[in-house]
Design a protein around this motif. Structure first.
Motif, short mmCIF file in Angstrom:
data_model
loop_
_atom_site.label_atom_id
_atom_site.label_comp_id
_atom_site.label_asym_id
_atom_site.label_seq_id
_atom_site.Cartn_x
_atom_site.Cartn_y
_atom_site.Cartn_z
N ILE A 35 -144.51 87.59 -39.30
CA ILE A 35 -144.02 86.22 -39.35
C ILE A 35 -145.15 85.30 -39.74
N TRP A 36 -146.31 85.53 -39.11
CA TRP A 36 -147.45 84.67 -39.42
C TRP A 36 -147.77 84.75 -40.91
N LYS A 39 -145.19 82.85 -42.86
CA LYS A 39 -145.35 81.40 -42.74
C LYS A 39 -146.58 80.95 -43.51
N HIS A 40 -147.60 81.77 -43.42
CA HIS A 40 -148.85 81.46 -44.08
C HIS A 40 -148.64 81.39 -45.58
N GLN A 359 -142.75 74.65 -23.28
CA GLN A 359 -143.48 75.78 -23.84
C GLN A 359 -143.08 77.09 -23.19
N GLU A 362 -139.78 78.02 -24.53
CA GLU A 362 -139.93 78.33 -25.96
C GLU A 362 -140.43 79.76 -26.13
N ASP A 496 -147.27 73.28 -41.58
CA ASP A 496 -147.78 74.42 -40.83
C ASP A 496 -148.09 74.09 -39.39
N LEU A 497 -148.76 72.98 -39.23
CA LEU A 497 -149.28 72.68 -37.90
C LEU A 497 -148.20 72.28 -36.91
N GLU A 499 -144.91 72.94 -37.13
CA GLU A 499 -143.66 73.69 -37.25
C GLU A 499 -143.06 74.05 -35.90
N THR A 500 -143.89 74.63 -35.08
CA THR A 500 -143.35 75.09 -33.81
C THR A 500 -142.92 73.93 -32.94
N ARG A 501 -143.59 72.82 -33.11
CA ARG A 501 -143.17 71.67 -32.30
C ARG A 501 -141.79 71.19 -32.68
N ARG A 503 -139.29 72.69 -33.43
CA ARG A 503 -138.17 73.46 -32.88
C ARG A 503 -137.78 72.94 -31.52
#
Lengths: 669, 669
Positions: A35-36, A39-40, A359, A362, A496-497, A499-501, A503
Motif C-alpha cells: 500500500i505504501w 501511495k508513494h 487513532q 482508525e 500524501d501527508l 491522506e490518513t487524516r 479518512r
C-alpha cells in the motif's frame, strides 16, 4: 506416557495456531508495505483491500497445493448417541474423564476429508469471529467518522436508500435468484434443495454494499461531498438493514413443516422481528452513547486522557455485548453508538483523548478491514465446501445489477420530486456504479455454510466481492471523469501527508479559521438566496425537526455546548436545568458552537460543475454570491437563522480557498 | 426440530458469553471511574490494580452465592474409549456427524460439580488467554517504555538481580517449601503427592515480582530515578527469567519413571533448556525489532502514520507468534522486541506515529493489566479447585520474605564491591519491600492447575498477590519517608495533568529546552568531577562496551542518527557503509543526537538526600558544581567525551528546575 503424548499434541496444536496467525500477520505486513508503495507512486487502480485479497489468494494457493496433506493424527473415534447432540461431552478414557465441546456438524461426505493438511484447517476461522471481533471496530469507526453535517442534510434520502432501497434490492434479487434456481432445476444443475427463503436470504446478504474503495478514492480526489455523504450514509445504514433483514428472513419459519411457501402470519412475524431487532439495537447503541456522554460530562475524567480513552473504548465495546446479550444485533448497536459518541461524547473529551480515540479506532478498523479482505482471498482456496455453479453465478451478477438499478433510479426519481436540491443523473449513475460488496456481505455469507444452498451462496458472494472490488474499485477514477463529476485539484505533497487524516471525519483540530464572507455557497443556490432557503426547508424537514430538539435539549444536557438549558426548558424545570447545564455553557456559548458543527476537510478543495458553461451562465463572482445570500439570510426568522448559522459554519472554508460550487442539478429537473 | 434445539442452545451459550464479557467490562469501567475519583482526591493508599481486585472480589462473591445453581442442560453423556484421548472427536447422532474438540481433563471428584451455575463457568477463562492475549501487551509496554538511559547505566546490577537474584530466590523458596511440604506430610495435612520439582516450580512462579504499584507511586511522587531503574529493570527482566525458569523446571524430567529425585543429566538438560529458550526468545525479539527498524528506515512509511502504526503493531505482535511457533517463549521475545523498538525503531517513526504507538500500547497495557487484576479478584471465588492449606500459605509467606532477603542483601553487598556508586541501605530495604507479586505470578500459576499440588500453589499465589498488592502497595508512601528516600515536590495541578504521560518513558516531545550550564550533576559526583568519572568507568563497563558498539555501528545502520558509517566502518566496506547510512545522518548529525539520548521526565523534579546535612556538607551551589564538572570534562579523552555528552544530555533538565542531586551512597561505603 499418555499424558505426555496429549501434552505434545496440545503443544503442536498451539504451534500451528501461532503459525497460522503469523501467516495472516505477514500477509497484512506485506499488504501495508505494498500500500505504501502504491501511495508513494500514486497508483490508484487498485485499492488496499483489493491488494489484500490478491495476497490472500496467493497464500491460499500455496497452502492448498504447496503443503502435502498430512494424515491428521487427531483421527477421530465415532460413537453413537441416541438423542440430539449435547454441547459438552464427557469421555471416559481408561478411568480418566475428558471434556469435549461441540464444534459443529460435519456433512457426511466430508468426513473422509478430515485427513487434509492441518495448516488448511488452522487458517479457517470460526465464522463468528468476523461478527464478534472484526466487524464491530469497522462499523464503529464508520459511525464515529461519519461526516455528520452532510449526513444530516441528506438524512431523508439516505434513510430512503438504506431502508426502502435495501428492501427493494433484497426482494428483487431474491425473486430473480428464485427464477435462476428454477432454471437450474430445469437444466438439472441443482443437486440439492434450494428454497425461496434461501433466495431471499441471498438477496439480503448481497444487498449490503461496501463502497470503501470508491470512498477512499473520493477522499483522495476530493470528489463531491454530498455524493460522498449519500454513498457513505447509504452503505453504512444499509449494512445495518442487511444484517437485520437476514436475521428476520432466517426467523421466517412458516408454520407447516417443510413448507417454504408464503405464510402471512410468519411474514408479519418476520416484519415484527425486523422492526424489533432494528429499533432495539438502535436504542442500545444510542443509550450507551448517551451514558458515555453523561459520564464524560459530569466527571473530570478529561484530566486523564488514558482513563478517558479506556472508558470510551470499554463503553463502546459494552454496547456490542449488551446488544448481543439482549438478543439484538451488536454490530447495528455499535454503529449507532459510534454516531452518538461522535455527536455528543466527542465534544466532552479532552483534546488528547479525541485524537487518541480516533487513532485507536482508525488502527483497529484498518487492521480488521485488511484482515477480512485478505481472509477472503485465502478462503477462495482454503474453504472446504465451495460449490461454484456457473448459472447461479451469472444469474447473481445480473440480479445484483438489476437489483441496484431497481432501487437507485426509481428511488432517486421519487426523492427528486421532493428534493429541490436534485440528485443529478451523473450522481445516480455513480451511485449505481458504486454498488460494491465487501466485508459485510462476506461475513453474512460465511456465517452459515451448513447446507448446500448456503455453500453455493457463499461461493457466489466471494466471487461477487472479488469482481466488484477489483473492477469497480479500479474503474472509479475513469468513471468520475466520464460522468463529469469534477474533483478537486490540490497540492500533491499535501495529499500524501494528510491522506490518513482525511479518512477521519470529525476533526475540529484542523479547522481553518472561519471567514464570514461567503456563507451558503455550498447549498447550490448561487445568486438566488430564496431558492436556497426553499431547498433547505423542503428537503430536510426531518433534519430541521431533529435539529432544533437536538440543539436545544440534547446537546446542552449531554455536552458542554449549546444554549443553556435554563433558557430552552420551560421555567418550571429550572432546578433541573441548572443542574444539567455545565458552567462552561454560559461562558463559552459562542465559542463552543464552532466545535459543534463538524467540518469536512476536503470540502475546501472541491469544485463541481456540469461543464464549464454552467460557471459562465451564472456569471457572478464568489464574493457577489456571498453578499446576496448573506442579505437573504437577514430577512429570515431568528430560529431559522440559528440553524443556518450552524449549517453554514462548515462552509466558510469553501470560499477561503477561492473556489465556487455551482450545482447543476436543477438544470436537469 | 433437533436442529432448532441445538441452535437455541448455541444462541443461549453466545448470550451467556456476552454477559460474562460484559461483566468484566462493567468491572473495568467501574474501576476506571473509581481510579479517577482516587486520583482526583489524591488517594494513594490503594492502587488501581488493588482496586480492580476488590471489585473483582465483590463480583466473584455475587456470582458465587447470588446466582442459583442451574442444573446445566448440557448434561453430558459418557462413552468409553479404549485409548488415550483424541484432540477431536466425531460423534454420530442418529446419522448426523458432529465434531467435538477436547477441552481438558476433569478430575473424577468434580464430575458432579458440572451442574453448577453456568455463569460461573462462563467467567472462567482458558488460562492460555493470559499468556497469549493479556500478558504480551503488558510486557511489550514495559519494554517499550523502559527508561533506557538509567536502565543501561545500571545494566550490570539489573542483570545480576534479575538472573542471579531470581535463581537464588527460586531455589531458596523451593527448598523452604519442600521443608514445609515435609512438615505437612508429618502433620497429616497433605492429601496427595507434592514433589520436589513442584516446590521448585512454585519458587519460580512466585519469584516473578511485579512492583507496578510501587513504580506507579514512584512516578507520582517523583522518587529517585536510579532506584526506579533498578526496580523496574529487575522486575521486567525477572518476569522473563521466571517464565523460562518455570518452563525448564517443567522440562526437568528425571529418566527413571516417577522418581522426582535429583538427576544430574536431567538437571543439565534443564539448564540447557533454560539457556536455549532464553537466548532464542531474546534473539527472536531483537531480530523482529531490528527488521522493523530497517523497514521503517528504508521506506518512506513515515508519511503515512496509520500505515506505520499498523506495521509497528503487526511486527511487534509477530515477534510473539514467531517465538511461540519456534517453541520459544513469546512473552520474553516481546519484551526484548519492545526494548529494541524503543531503542531503534522509535527514532525512525514520524512524530505522529511515536505518540500513536505509545498511546496504543499504553491503552492496551492499561486494559490488560486491570483486566488481569480484576480477574484475580473474581478467581478467588469463582475458581473451582481451590485448595487452601494454612501451613502451606504461612510457609509460603515466610519463604518469599526469606527468598527476597536472601537475594537482595547479599547481591547488593557483592554489587557494591564493584560499584562506586553504591546501592545504599535505604535503597536495599526499599527493594526488599517492593517484592510484590502480580500478573506474571498469577498467569504462571493458573497455567497448570490439573494436579493437587498445582491447585494448592495457585490458591497460595492468589493470596500472596492480594496481600502484597494491598499491603505493600498501600505502604509505599510511608515506607519512602521512613527510609528517608526523599521525593520531588511539585505543583499539584501539574501532577494531575501529566500523570499519565510520565508513565511513558521515551518521550522526546516533552523535553524541556536544553540548558548547558550543569551537566553531570546527576552522577552524584558533586564538586568532584574525577570521582564522577571513576564512577562511570567502573560501574558500567558492560554498558561502555555495548555503548560504543551501539553508537558506532547499530544506531547508524538501523536509524537516521549516530555518526555516519563511512567514518566508523573500516575503509574496505565503504560501499556498504554508503548504502546503509541515510542521507539525514550527514545533515542532522548533531541535531539528531539529542533524540538519541532519552530522557526521564521526572528527573527534573527529583531531589535525593540522606538527611539535610548532606546538602549543607557539600555546600556548593548548583551552578558552581556545574562549572567544576564542566571543567573536569574538558580534560577527558575525546572518546569518553562523546559518551559523557550523550549521557549528560538528559541531565540538563535537572538544573533547569533548580534542584540538585547529591547521592549520599558513598558516605556509607
Amino acid at each position: 506416557m499418555e499424558e505426555i503424548a496429549t501434552e505434545k499434541e496440545a503443544e503442536e496444536s498451539h504451534r500451528q495456531d501461532s503459525v497460522s496467525l503469523l501467516t495472516f500477520i505477514l500477509l497484512l505486513t506485506l499488504t501495508i508495505l505494498t500500500i505504501w508503495l502504491f501511495k508513494h507512486r500514486r497508483v490508484r487502480f487498485l485499492h488496499e483491500t483489493g491488494l489484500a485479497m490478491i495476497y490472500g489468494l496467493i497464500v491460499g494457493v500455496i497452502l492448498r497445493y504447496g503443503i502435502p496433506a498430512t494424515s491428521g493424527h487427531d483421527k477421530s473415534l465415532s460413537c453413537s448417541q441416541e438423542d440430539r447432540p449435547f454441547s459438552t461431552l464427557l469421555v471416559n478414557v481408561s478411568g480418566k474423564f475428558f471434556e469435549y465441546t461441540l464444534k459443529g456438524e460435519i456433512s457426511p461426505g466430508k468426513i473422509n476429508n478430515v485427513e487434509q493438511n492441518d495448516m488448511l484447517r488452522k487458517v479457517t476461522f470460526d465464522p463468528e469471529v468476523f461478527f464478534n471481533i472484526l466487524l464491530p471496530p469497522i462499523i464503529f469507526h464508520a459511525g464515529y467518522s461519519l461526516k455528520k453535517r452532510h449526513f444530516f442534510r441528506n438524512l431523508g434520502s439516505i434513510l430512503a436508500y438504506a431502508f426502502l432501497g435495501t428492501a427493494v434490492s433484497c426482494f428483487i434479487i431474491g425473486n430473480l435468484m428464485y427464477g435462476v434456481v428454477k432454471l437450474m432445476k430445469l437444466v438439472g444443475q441443482l443437486s440439492d434443495k434450494f428454497y425461496y427463503t434461501d433466495c431471499l436470504l441471498f438477496g439480503a446478504i448481497i444487498s449490503a454494499t461496501d463502497p470503501v474503495t470508491v470512498l477512499a478514492i473520493f477522499n483522495e480526489l476530493h470528489a463531491d461531498v454530498d455524493l460522498y455523504a449519500l454513498l457513505f450514509g447509504e452503505s453504512v445504514l444499509n449494512d445495518a438493514v442487511a444484517i437485520v433483514l437476514s436475521s428476520s428472513i432466517v426467523a421466517y419459519q412458516p408454520t407447516g413443516l417443510n413448507t417454504h411457501a408464503f405464510d402471512a402470519a410468519a411474514f408479519f412475524k418476520s416484519v415484527g422481528v425486523f422492526l424489533g431487532i432494528f429499533s432495539g439495537s438502535f436504542a442500545m447503541g444510542a443509550v450507551t452513547g448517551v451514558v458515555t456522554a453523561l459520564v464524560t460530562k459530569f466527571t473530570k475524567l478529561h484530566c486523564f486522557p488514558l482513563l478517558e480513552t479506556a472508558l470510551f473504548f470499554l463503553m463502546s465495546w459494552s454496547t456490542f455485548l449488551l446488544a448481543e446479550a439482549c438478543g439484538f444485533t451488536g454490530v447495528v448497536a455499535v454503529l449507532f453508538c459510534g454516531i452518538t459518541q461522535a455527536h455528543y461524547t466527542y465534544n466532552n473529551l479532552s483534546v488528547e483523548s479525541r485524537s487518541r480515540t480516533k487513532q485507536l479506532f482508525e488502527v483497529l478498523h484498518f487492521l480488521a478491514e485488511n484482515f477480512i479482505f485478505s481472509y477472503m482471498g485465502l478462503a477462495l482456496f482454503t474453504f472446504q465446501k465451495h460449490i461454484f455453479s456457473p448459472i447461479f453465478i451469472i444469474g447473481a451478477f445480473i440480479a445484483i445489477f438489476l437489483g441496484r438499478a431497481a432501487h437507485i433510479y426509481p428511488l432517486s426519481f421519487f426523492l427528486n420530486l421532493g428534493r429541490r436540491h436534485k440528485i443529478g443523473w451523473n450522481f445516480q449513475h455513480m451511485m449505481m456504479f458504486s454498488g460494491l460488496r465487501g466485508a459485510m456481505a462476506f461475513a453474512l455469507a460465511i456465517r452459515d455454510t451448513a447446507t448446500y444452498s448456503h455453500q453455493m451462496m457463499f461461493s457466489t458472494t466471494l466471487l461477487i466481492v472479488f469482481f466488484t472490488v477489483w473492477i469497480i474499485g479500479g474503474g472509479t477514477t475513469p468513471m468520475l471523469s466520464w460522468l463529469n463529476i469534477r474533483v478537486g485539484v490540490q497540492d500533491p505533497s499535501e495529499d500524501d501527508l494528510n491522506e490518513t487524516r482525511w479518512r477521519v471525519g470529525v476533526d475540529p483540530d484542523q479547522d481553518p479559521p472561519p471567514s464570514n464572507d461567503s456563507f451558503q455557497v455550498l447549498q447550490g443556490d448561487g445568486p438566488d438566496a430564496a431558492r436556497g432557503n426553499r431547498t433547505k426547508q423542503e428537503s430536510a424537514w426531518i433534519f430541521r425537526l431533529w435539529y432544533s430538539f437536538d440543539h436545544n435539549y440534547l446537546k446542552p444536557i449531554l455536552t458542554h455546548s449549546g444554549p443553556p438549558l435554563t433558557t430552552t426548558l420551560p421555567a418550571w424545570c429550572g432546578l433541573l436545568a441548572r443542574c444539567l447545564t455545565s458552567p462552561q455553557v454560559y461562558e463559552n456559548q459562542e465559542q463552543l458552537r464552532d466545535e459543534d458543527s463538524d467540518f469536512i476537510l476536503n470540502d475546501g478543495d472541491l469544485t463541481l460543475t456540469y461543464g464549464d458553461s454552467t460557471i459562465t451562465a451564472n456569471g457572478s463572482s464568489g464574493s457577489h454570491t456571498a453578499t446576496t445570500s448573506l442579505e437573504g439570510r437577514r430577512t429570515k426568522s431568528s430560529s431559522e437563522e440559528a440553524l443556518e448559522r450552524d449549517l453554514g459554519m462548515g462552509d466558510h472554508e469553501v470560499s477561503s480557498r477561492g473556489t465556487r460550487l455551482v450545482f447543476p442539478l436543477e438544470d436537469n429537473a
